[in-house]
Design a protein around this motif. Structure first.
Motif, PDB file in Angstrom:
ATOM      1  N   CYS A 185       3.905  10.148 -10.457  1.00  0.00           N
ATOM      2  CA  CYS A 185       2.777   9.617 -10.473  1.00  0.00           C
ATOM      3  C   CYS A 185       2.797   8.599 -11.676  1.00  0.00           C
ATOM      4  CB  CYS A 185       1.697  10.627 -10.788  1.00  0.00           C
ATOM      5  SG  CYS A 185       0.105  10.107 -10.676  1.00  0.00           S
ATOM      6  N   GLY A 186       2.269   7.283 -11.260  1.00  0.00           N
ATOM      7  CA  GLY A 186       2.271   6.267 -12.362  1.00  0.00           C
ATOM      8  C   GLY A 186       0.808   5.952 -12.780  1.00  0.00           C
ATOM      9  N   GLU A 187       0.691   4.605 -13.044  1.00  0.00           N
ATOM     10  CA  GLU A 187      -0.685   4.300 -13.701  1.00  0.00           C
ATOM     11  C   GLU A 187      -2.000   4.467 -12.621  1.00  0.00           C
ATOM     12  OE1 GLU A 187      -1.067   3.252 -16.909  1.00  0.00           O
ATOM     13  OE2 GLU A 187       1.209   3.751 -17.108  1.00  0.00           O
ATOM     14  N   VAL A 188      -2.911   4.375 -13.200  1.00  0.00           N
ATOM     15  CA  VAL A 188      -4.222   4.200 -12.473  1.00  0.00           C
ATOM     16  C   VAL A 188      -4.602   2.934 -12.109  1.00  0.00           C
ATOM     17  CG1 VAL A 188      -6.676   4.754 -12.436  1.00  0.00           C
ATOM     18  CG2 VAL A 188      -5.135   6.227 -13.580  1.00  0.00           C
ATOM     19  N   VAL A 189      -4.785   2.661 -10.664  1.00  0.00           N
ATOM     20  CA  VAL A 189      -5.139   1.454 -10.057  1.00  0.00           C
ATOM     21  C   VAL A 189      -6.545   1.192  -9.974  1.00  0.00           C
ATOM     22  CG1 VAL A 189      -5.117   0.063  -8.045  1.00  0.00           C
ATOM     23  CG2 VAL A 189      -3.111   1.446  -8.585  1.00  0.00           C
ATOM     24  N   SER A 190      -7.490   2.269  -9.765  1.00  0.00           N
ATOM     25  CA  SER A 190      -8.798   2.251  -9.670  1.00  0.00           C
ATOM     26  C   SER A 190      -9.375   3.702  -9.842  1.00  0.00           C
ATOM     27  CB  SER A 190      -9.399   1.644  -8.776  1.00  0.00           C
ATOM     28  OG  SER A 190      -9.015   2.102  -7.338  1.00  0.00           O
ATOM     29  N   THR A 203      -7.448   6.116  -7.585  1.00  0.00           N
ATOM     30  CA  THR A 203      -5.993   5.626  -6.936  1.00  0.00           C
ATOM     31  C   THR A 203      -4.981   5.468  -8.064  1.00  0.00           C
ATOM     32  OG1 THR A 203      -7.482   4.626  -5.343  1.00  0.00           O
ATOM     33  CG2 THR A 203      -4.917   3.616  -5.519  1.00  0.00           C
ATOM     34  N   PHE A 204      -3.789   6.140  -7.666  1.00  0.00           N
ATOM     35  CA  PHE A 204      -2.412   5.994  -8.464  1.00  0.00           C
ATOM     36  C   PHE A 204      -1.428   5.379  -7.875  1.00  0.00           C
ATOM     37  CE2 PHE A 204      -4.889   9.637  -9.722  1.00  0.00           C
ATOM     38  CZ  PHE A 204      -5.114   9.719 -10.985  1.00  0.00           C
ATOM     39  N   GLU A 205      -0.747   4.546  -8.868  1.00  0.00           N
ATOM     40  CA  GLU A 205       0.641   4.065  -8.201  1.00  0.00           C
ATOM     41  C   GLU A 205       1.644   5.247  -8.048  1.00  0.00           C
ATOM     42  OE1 GLU A 205       2.015   1.215 -10.946  1.00  0.00           O
ATOM     43  OE2 GLU A 205       0.436  -0.273 -10.357  1.00  0.00           O
ATOM     44  N   LEU A 206       2.663   5.125  -6.944  1.00  0.00           N
ATOM     45  CA  LEU A 206       3.485   5.971  -6.986  1.00  0.00           C
ATOM     46  C   LEU A 206       4.925   5.306  -7.426  1.00  0.00           C
ATOM     47  CD1 LEU A 206       2.730   7.941  -3.759  1.00  0.00           C
ATOM     48  CD2 LEU A 206       2.476   8.577  -5.981  1.00  0.00           C
ATOM     49  N   MET A 235       0.842  -1.030   0.043  1.00  0.00           N
ATOM     50  CA  MET A 235      -0.030   0.039   0.109  1.00  0.00           C
ATOM     51  C   MET A 235       0.735   1.333   0.099  1.00  0.00           C
ATOM     52  SD  MET A 235      -3.049  -0.921  -0.065  1.00  0.00           S
ATOM     53  CE  MET A 235      -3.994   0.456   0.210  1.00  0.00           C
ATOM     54  N   ALA A 236       2.173   1.079   0.475  1.00  0.00           N
ATOM     55  CA  ALA A 236       2.864   2.390   0.466  1.00  0.00           C
ATOM     56  C   ALA A 236       3.116   2.928  -1.059  1.00  0.00           C
ATOM     57  CB  ALA A 236       4.203   1.936   1.023  1.00  0.00           C
ATOM     58  N   GLY A 237       2.916   2.235  -1.884  1.00  0.00           N
ATOM     59  CA  GLY A 237       3.245   2.869  -3.208  1.00  0.00           C
ATOM     60  C   GLY A 237       2.057   3.278  -3.919  1.00  0.00           C
ATOM     61  N   GLU A 238       0.815   3.735  -3.378  1.00  0.00           N
ATOM     62  CA  GLU A 238      -0.281   4.034  -3.966  1.00  0.00           C
ATOM     63  C   GLU A 238      -0.738   5.402  -3.398  1.00  0.00           C
ATOM     64  OE1 GLU A 238      -3.036   0.941  -3.745  1.00  0.00           O
ATOM     65  OE2 GLU A 238      -1.916  -0.274  -5.322  1.00  0.00           O
ATOM     66  N   VAL A 239      -1.622   6.251  -3.997  1.00  0.00           N
ATOM     67  CA  VAL A 239      -2.342   7.346  -3.336  1.00  0.00           C
ATOM     68  C   VAL A 239      -3.591   7.566  -4.039  1.00  0.00           C
ATOM     69  CG1 VAL A 239      -1.434   8.926  -5.065  1.00  0.00           C
ATOM     70  CG2 VAL A 239      -2.154   9.858  -2.927  1.00  0.00           C
ATOM     71  N   THR A 240      -4.746   7.914  -2.998  1.00  0.00           N
ATOM     72  CA  THR A 240      -5.960   7.876  -3.378  1.00  0.00           C
ATOM     73  C   THR A 240      -6.580   9.452  -3.098  1.00  0.00           C
ATOM     74  OG1 THR A 240      -6.593   5.613  -2.879  1.00  0.00           O
ATOM     75  CG2 THR A 240      -8.274   7.143  -3.073  1.00  0.00           C
ATOM     76  N   LEU A 241      -7.074   9.873  -4.378  1.00  0.00           N
ATOM     77  CA  LEU A 241      -7.557  11.354  -4.128  1.00  0.00           C
ATOM     78  C   LEU A 241      -8.628  11.624  -5.086  1.00  0.00           C
ATOM     79  CD1 LEU A 241      -5.855  12.204  -6.721  1.00  0.00           C
ATOM     80  CD2 LEU A 241      -3.848  12.609  -5.353  1.00  0.00           C
TER      81      LEU A 241
END
Length: 228
Positions: free
Chosen positions: A180-185, A224-227, A23-29
């Motif tokens: 900022c990486g790929e979209v997870v959801s 939610t994006f990958e970091l 979970m440390a490599g994702e951010v939800t906004l």
């Protein structure tokens, strides 16, 4: 003792730490976007009505009003979309007795409904003035005005919301020295259309509508994006 079970406490610690690392490599906004516009079209409805003691007379009076209406809009008729004036209604209503002790009177009421839409709002005031001159009933409210490309504007608002979410992701990632990486959801929330401000209903032949007011379509997303 089997060597694989010599340190169960270490195995348990590692197992618990794996989800935290994932979970440390994702951010939800969230992201928001909006589009402002003025309607360019309207759906209109008018009703011609007349009363008489005899149903035939009431019907004739309404027919006369309809003839005047059709003649008055001759120059605009080809520009009225989905035009219909075939809805006719005839009913009887009871009127209060004019004097105490007298029997209530009954009256036949005939009505005919006219409905259509216009894609040119310069036609609005001439049509309203014609309806007012003949005494036709109508209601003019915000819900009757719309834009011919509202679907495209909803998509534009959504595109701006997604772009806003990605911009926020880039900002957050930059603060963490990441990218900022790929979209997870992604979850698309419902749109919102505030009621526009507009002039009051025109009620006399001297009244006109100068503006139907500005509207706004809003969209929001949660992503939610990958970091990296």
């Amino acid at each position: 003792m089997n060597g694989r079970n010599r340190n169960p406490r270490l195995l348990l610690t590692l197992a618990l730490s794996v989800p935290a690392l994932a979970m440390a490599g994702e951010v939800t906004l969230t992201g928001e976007g909006s589009v402002r516009y003025e309607p360019d079209s309207a759906r209109l409805q008018f009703t011609a009505s007349a009363g008489h003691e005899l149903p035939q007379k009431a019907t004739e009076r309404v027919a006369a009003l309809m003839d005047q209406w059709r003649e008055g809009i001759t120059e605009y008729r080809a520009r009225l979309d989905d035009y219909s004036d075939a809805t006719v209604n005839l009913y009887t209503r009871t009127l209060p007795a004019p004097e105490r002790g007298e029997e209530p009177r009954k009256q036949a009421v005939a009505s005919q409904t006219i409905s259509f839409s216009i894609s040119d709002l310069t036609l609005l005031n001439p049509l309203l003035q014609q309806a007012q001159a003949l005494g036709l009933d109508y209601h003019l409210g915000p819900q009757q005005f719309f834009h011919s490309d509202e679907t495209g504007m909803e998509q534009e608002a959504l595109a701006r919301a997604i772009a806003d979410a990605r911009a926020r992701c880039r900002f957050v990632a930059g603060q963490l020295d990441q990218s900022c990486g790929e979209v997870v959801s992604i979850n698309i929330n419902g749109g919102h259309r505030p009621v526009p401000m507009m002039m009051a209903e025109a009620k006399s032949i001297s009244d006109t509508v100068s503006s139907v007011g500005e509207r706004e379509i809003r969209a929001s997303v949660s992503a939610t994006f990958e970091l990296d």
